[in-house]
Design a protein around this motif. Structure first.
Motif, short mmCIF file in Angstrom:
data_model
loop_
_atom_site.label_atom_id
_atom_site.label_comp_id
_atom_site.label_asym_id
_atom_site.label_seq_id
_atom_site.Cartn_x
_atom_site.Cartn_y
_atom_site.Cartn_z
N ALA A 17 0.84 -1.19 0.00
CA ALA A 17 0.00 0.00 0.00
C ALA A 17 0.88 1.25 0.00
CB ALA A 17 -0.90 0.01 1.22
N GLU A 18 0.48 2.24 -0.78
CA GLU A 18 1.19 3.52 -0.80
C GLU A 18 0.72 4.36 0.38
OE1 GLU A 18 3.58 4.68 -2.89
OE2 GLU A 18 3.63 2.68 -3.79
N THR A 19 1.65 4.81 1.20
CA THR A 19 1.31 5.63 2.36
C THR A 19 2.17 6.88 2.38
OG1 THR A 19 2.91 4.51 3.77
CG2 THR A 19 0.67 3.62 3.74
N ASP A 20 1.70 7.90 3.08
CA ASP A 20 2.48 9.11 3.28
C ASP A 20 2.94 9.12 4.73
OD1 ASP A 20 3.70 11.53 3.11
OD2 ASP A 20 1.88 12.70 2.83
N ASP A 21 4.11 8.56 4.97
CA ASP A 21 4.62 8.42 6.32
C ASP A 21 4.94 9.76 6.96
OD1 ASP A 21 4.44 5.67 5.99
OD2 ASP A 21 6.49 5.51 5.23
N ARG A 22 5.22 10.76 6.14
CA ARG A 22 5.53 12.08 6.70
C ARG A 22 4.34 12.65 7.46
NH1 ARG A 22 9.19 15.97 3.55
NH2 ARG A 22 7.85 17.25 4.82
N LEU A 69 11.65 12.39 10.74
CA LEU A 69 11.24 13.26 9.64
C LEU A 69 12.39 13.51 8.67
CD1 LEU A 69 8.76 14.82 8.67
CD2 LEU A 69 9.61 16.79 9.92
N ALA A 70 13.59 13.71 9.22
CA ALA A 70 14.78 13.89 8.37
C ALA A 70 15.05 12.62 7.57
CB ALA A 70 15.98 14.27 9.22
N TYR A 71 14.92 11.47 8.19
CA TYR A 71 15.13 10.20 7.51
C TYR A 71 14.14 10.03 6.35
CZ TYR A 71 14.96 5.23 6.53
OH TYR A 71 14.94 4.02 5.90
N LEU A 72 12.88 10.35 6.61
CA LEU A 72 11.88 10.22 5.56
C LEU A 72 12.12 11.20 4.42
CD1 LEU A 72 8.66 9.64 7.67
CD2 LEU A 72 9.88 7.98 6.26
N SER A 73 12.64 12.38 4.73
CA SER A 73 12.94 13.36 3.68
C SER A 73 14.08 12.85 2.80
CB SER A 73 13.33 14.69 4.31
OG SER A 73 12.23 15.24 5.00
N VAL A 74 15.09 12.24 3.41
CA VAL A 74 16.21 11.69 2.63
C VAL A 74 15.73 10.49 1.82
CG1 VAL A 74 18.41 10.48 2.84
CG2 VAL A 74 17.99 12.53 4.20
N LYS A 75 14.90 9.65 2.42
CA LYS A 75 14.39 8.46 1.75
C LYS A 75 13.52 8.83 0.55
CE LYS A 75 11.53 4.46 2.70
NZ LYS A 75 10.66 3.83 3.68
#
Length: 77
Positions: A17-22, A69-75
């Protein structure tokens, strides 16, 4: 019920499933920010009761949320 199936009997894995983890992390950060305000309002009472560690718990929650949040931005890039 069988515990083991042959590869030919298995159904294919579903599509992830596509999710918006941010969004989830931002909601969590918002809740930690509210908790920080509450802890700061009751800081004296917490310190008198020996529960001053609540402040540091909230600070660590905020820091870990920012790291996530920084990790998700880099990912995302």
């Amino acid at each position: 019920m069988r515990l083991w199936l042959r590869d030919s009997e298995r159904r294919p894995d579903p599509v992830p499933a596509e999710t918006d983890d941010r969004k989830a992390v931002l909601v969590g950060l918002g809740l930690w920010a509210v908790a920080l305000v509450v802890v700061l309002v009751f800081a004296r009472q917490l310190a008198d009761a020996g529960d001053g560690w609540w402040f540091w718990t909230v600070v660590v929650g905020l820091v870990l949320g920012l790291v996530g949040l920084a990790y998700l931005s880099v990912k995302r890039r």
